[in-house]
Design a protein around this motif. Structure first.
Motif, short mmCIF file in Angstrom:
data_model
loop_
_atom_site.label_atom_id
_atom_site.label_comp_id
_atom_site.label_asym_id
_atom_site.label_seq_id
_atom_site.Cartn_x
_atom_site.Cartn_y
_atom_site.Cartn_z
N GLU B 107 0.61 -1.10 -0.03
CA GLU B 107 -0.07 -0.09 0.20
C GLU B 107 0.97 1.15 -0.34
O GLU B 107 1.85 1.33 0.63
CB GLU B 107 -0.81 -0.09 1.60
CG GLU B 107 -2.67 -0.93 0.89
CD GLU B 107 -2.50 -1.36 2.59
OE1 GLU B 107 -2.80 -0.19 3.06
OE2 GLU B 107 -3.27 -2.30 3.23
N VAL B 108 0.98 2.23 -0.68
CA VAL B 108 1.65 3.13 -1.19
C VAL B 108 0.86 4.94 -0.64
O VAL B 108 -0.21 5.06 -1.31
CB VAL B 108 1.64 3.49 -2.76
CG1 VAL B 108 3.07 4.40 -2.85
CG2 VAL B 108 3.07 2.20 -3.03
N LEU B 109 0.77 5.35 0.47
CA LEU B 109 0.78 6.68 0.97
C LEU B 109 1.66 7.76 -0.45
O LEU B 109 3.05 7.81 0.53
CB LEU B 109 0.82 6.84 2.16
CG LEU B 109 0.70 7.86 3.07
CD1 LEU B 109 -0.59 8.70 2.53
CD2 LEU B 109 0.69 7.80 4.54
N ILE B 110 1.09 8.73 -0.29
CA ILE B 110 2.00 10.20 -1.74
C ILE B 110 0.99 11.00 -0.49
O ILE B 110 0.12 11.38 -0.65
CB ILE B 110 1.62 10.20 -2.09
CG1 ILE B 110 2.60 8.46 -3.36
CG2 ILE B 110 2.53 10.58 -3.11
CD1 ILE B 110 1.23 8.23 -4.65
N LEU B 111 2.08 12.17 0.00
CA LEU B 111 1.88 13.22 1.18
C LEU B 111 2.48 14.37 0.37
O LEU B 111 3.90 14.39 0.55
CB LEU B 111 2.18 13.04 1.83
CG LEU B 111 2.10 13.88 3.77
CD1 LEU B 111 0.37 13.94 3.69
CD2 LEU B 111 2.68 12.79 4.96
N GLY B 112 2.07 14.44 0.41
CA GLY B 112 2.22 15.72 -0.32
C GLY B 112 1.57 16.83 -0.32
O GLY B 112 0.72 17.55 0.33
N GLY B 113 2.60 18.39 -0.30
CA GLY B 113 2.56 19.71 -0.11
C GLY B 113 2.57 20.71 -1.29
O GLY B 113 3.75 20.74 -1.48
N GLY B 114 2.54 21.51 -1.49
CA GLY B 114 2.69 22.99 -2.68
C GLY B 114 3.37 22.28 -3.91
O GLY B 114 2.91 21.79 -4.41
N VAL B 115 4.59 22.73 -4.21
CA VAL B 115 5.04 22.25 -5.05
C VAL B 115 5.46 21.25 -5.48
O VAL B 115 6.96 20.39 -5.88
CB VAL B 115 6.33 23.66 -6.15
CG1 VAL B 115 7.10 23.28 -5.60
CG2 VAL B 115 6.11 23.57 -7.43
#
Ligand SMILES: Cc1cc2nc3c(=O)[nH]c(=O)nc-3n(C[C@H](O)[C@H](O)[C@H](O)COP(=O)(O)OP(=O)(O)OC[C@H]3O[C@@H](n4cnc5c(N)ncnc54)[C@H](O)[C@@H]3O)c2cc1C
Ligand code: SF4
Ligand code: SF4
Ligand code: FES
Lengths: 349, 271
Positions: B107-115
């Motif tokens: 299971e892959v969690l991608i946590l991103g913010g802004g650029v």
């Protein structure tokens, strides 16, 4: 580079003849009698080679100047010069420092072609230290005042026996490049005799004795790795960096510092220069929007020590301080790295 | 001998305005630059300077490379003034990307913010290319305001994609915003993951990296299964100039992608 195992005895006048002959093909740099102390200068075919100063201690100018100049255009140009160079009179500390630069610039993933070419075209003829300076402390970091590896040829001058008679040199071969040079000019090589090696050994031990005396007040563990471990947050760093003004003289003069800035030249042709930079400058690690992991001078001062004593050994099994003492002479704040290390060793956490 | 400092020319084919201060540049380099997702390139604006960026396009897209750039300073300023047809320099790819092979079946969690969504888009596109190899893909993305969300058009497609679960938040909502309001980490409370078999990928501004990683750890993700894209000052990109040092590592060579396990003892990681 192979460790030198072949040692020959060469008569002083044969050596002088040999060196003169090499000048037709090689550009020779050697410590020459200077204003104050012997410093590197170029010796052309017309020059008086008796001005060369053998032995002594390391020059002010670090060896890196020759292989990794302070400023160099690296794009779009390719390395062009095929000039063959001999650098004579290199000392053990600078050979050690060069092995650190080799790890960085000859990294097989991305060899630096400018460095590589110069390195290939340069023959290093080192010699034993005979007069260590007050700032020299190689022996405190596991080094010796005579080259053990990293040279193409190493010279040890033997005292004249009988007194006033012929002087001789023990020439140790450290690489194929060195051997080839000897053969190219057919220098008469005599086998080194037992008593020659003994004389060399005695001379070397005397120099070690001098170094011990010079450094009797400084005390830190031989294995510096154990020196900085766990001391990152110690208040000692604020104390020892108190007199630092962040001028970067220490890293510029250091034979083992390699950091640079790859900077754009103001043209449209992708022209780039790489010139020496320093982790001691405020902006060195600053990122966009002004964030900076090493804002404080103390943090930058400390970085230099961790880079040299912990990170380089972890990555390359090499210390990036060779005890050459140049930074001691260069420091405006009169900071003595030996004192810093002694204080750090004494500090708790 | 190859000169690692020498860029090749790349033509700007198209400039896409993503947000008021972020643009995506579609570049066509003179020679193809095959890269692994998460690796970075150095872009030169002739006569101005050079800066590192992670391609935001799929590594499967060969002849073009897309770079999503936020306008923050000297080089990025100049880039934002450039238009289709103009020439920049590009060299790379450099560094180590995301270890996809370690993520198969998970299971892959991608946590991103802004650029920070830039490298994550490339990563996500790489995952979607072989979506059946992953147990589950969850994307959490946060931006300051709805206007600051990048890849607005593509999000519409991603929301519909059966292989993907998408959660979004903005720090400050407007009247039209129907999704979450708050910092991106609040999205992590909206679902559960099988922590025995998961990885988490975090990329964003430093403050978000710090709190994002902290929250992911609190939730029980293992340090060795958390991957971070580190941003440090860079100059050479090839492990020589020393600018990108992070403890004993050079981010340009040993990273920019690190597992948290690798660097957790290193000082200065969030600064
Ligand atoms: C691996 C990696 C991937 C990245 N990917 C992306 C991406 O996909 N998209 C994106 O938008 N950004 C990305 N970044 C960030 C991007 O590289 C920076 O935003 C960019 O370098 C800013 O350049 P600038 O010249 O516009 O900014 P500036 O702030 O003008 O300059 C930044 C650089 O110049 C130096 N500098 C500025 N002023 C001074 C001064 N007075 N003295 C000394 N030095 C100074 C800084 O230390 C810094 O190195 C990435 C960074 C890294 C390391
Ligand atoms: S001490 Fe500083 S300038 Fe010297 S090599 Fe290390 S990081 Fe570079
Ligand atoms: S840190 Fe000082 S003593 Fe050590 S190698 Fe560099 S200049 Fe010489
Ligand atoms: S950017 Fe030069 S060493 Fe990493």
């Amino acid at each position: 580079m192979i460790k030198g195992t072949e040692v020959y005895y060469v008569k002083n006048e044969e050596w002088q003849k040999f060196l003169k002959q090499t000048l037709t093909k090689y550009c020779l740099y050697a410590p020459g009698k200077g204003l104050v102390e012997p410093e590197y200068r170029i010796f052309g075919p017309e020059e008086d080679l008796s001005q060369i100063v053998y032995g002594g201690a390391r020059t002010t100018q670090p060896l890196k100047f020759f292989i990794y100049p302070p400023r160099e255009k690296v794009s779009p140009d390719q390395p062009s010069s095929d000039e063959k160079t001999i650098i004579l009179g290199v000392k053990a500390c600078d050979l050690k420092a060069l092995s650190v630069l080799d790890k960085i610039f000859l990294d097989p993933d991305f060899p630096d072609p400018f460095y590589q070419k110069r390195r290939e075209n340069t023959i290093l003829i080192s010699d034993d230290c005979t007069e260590p300076k007050e700032s020299c402390f190689c022996i405190l970091l596991g080094g010796n005042p005579f080259p053990e590896e990293g040279f193409d040829l190493n010279l040890s001058f033997l005292p004249a026996r009988p007194a006033g008679g012929n002087k001789g040199i023990l020439v140790e071969v450290g690489s194929k490049k060195g051997k080839d040079l000897l053969e190219e000019y057919k220098i008469p090589l005599l086998p080194a005799e037992e008593n020659h090696l003994k004389m060399r050994q005695e001379k070397r031990e005397k120099v070690i004795g001098k170094l011990k005396k010079i450094n009797k007040d400084f005390k830190f563990p031989q294995d510096p790795l154990t020196l900085t471990k766990g001391k990152y947050d110690s208040p000692v760093w604020s104390e020892v960096s108190e007199d630092c003004v962040g001028c970067a003289a220490c890293t510029n003069i250091c034979p083992a510092c390699h950091c640079f800035l790859l900077a754009e030249v103001l043209t449209t042709k992708f022209e780039k220069e790489r010139y020496w930079d320093s982790c001691q400058y405020t902006g060195f690690a600053r990122v966009a929007a002004g964030a900076n992991p090493r804002k404080k001078l103390m943090e930058r001062f400390r970085n230099r020590f961790y880079c040299k004593l912990e990170h380089k050994p972890e990555n390359f099994e090499l210390l990036a301080c060779t005890g050459c003492g140049r930074c001691i002479e260069a420091c405006q704040g009169k900071i003595d790295i030996r004192e810093v290390l002694t204080k750090v060793a004494r500090s708790k956490e | 001998m190859k000169n690692p400092y020498l860029p090749i020319e790349a033509k700007i084919e198209k400039v896409i305005a993503e947000t008021p201060n972020i643009k995506t540049f579609v570049l066509k380099p003179k020679e193809e630059i095959p890269f692994a997702t998460g690796q970075f390139v150095e872009i030169t604006v002739p006569g101005i300077g050079e800066a590192p960026f992670t391609p935001s396009s799929s590594p499967y897209l060969k002849e073009k490379i897309e770079i999503t750039i936020m306008d923050v300073g000297r080089v990025t300023n100049k880039l934002h003034q450039m238009a289709a047809g103009e020439i920049v320099g590009i060299r790379g790819p450099y560094g180590k990307g995301y270890p996809l092979d370690k993520m198969y079946g998970k299971e892959v969690l991608i946590l991103g913010g802004g650029v920070g969504m830039a490298p994550l888009r490339s990563f996500l596109l790489a995952l979607l290319e072989e979506a059946d190899k992953f147990k589950r893909i969850v994307l959490c993305y946060g931006a300051k305001t709805p206007e600051d969300i990048v890849y607005k058009g593509q999000f519409v497609e991603w929301v519909k994609d059966k292989n993907l679960e998408v959660y979004r938040s903005v720090d400050k909502a407007d009247s039209k915003w129907k999704e979450t309001e708050g910092v991106v980490t609040v999205l992590l409370d909206k679902f559960k993951m099988n922590l025995e078999n998961s990885v988490a990928i975090v990329c964003g501004p430093p403050i978000m990296m710090k709190f994002g990683t902290k929250r992911v750890l609190e939730l029980g993700h293992r340090p060795e299964n958390i991957y971070l894209s580190m941003e440090k000052n860079m100059s050479c990109g090839v492990g020589k100039c020393g600018h990108c040092a992070l403890g004993r590592f050079y981010v340009c060579k040993d990273g920019p992608v690190f597992s948290y396990e690798q660097i957790k003892e290193t000082p200065e990681i969030w600064d």
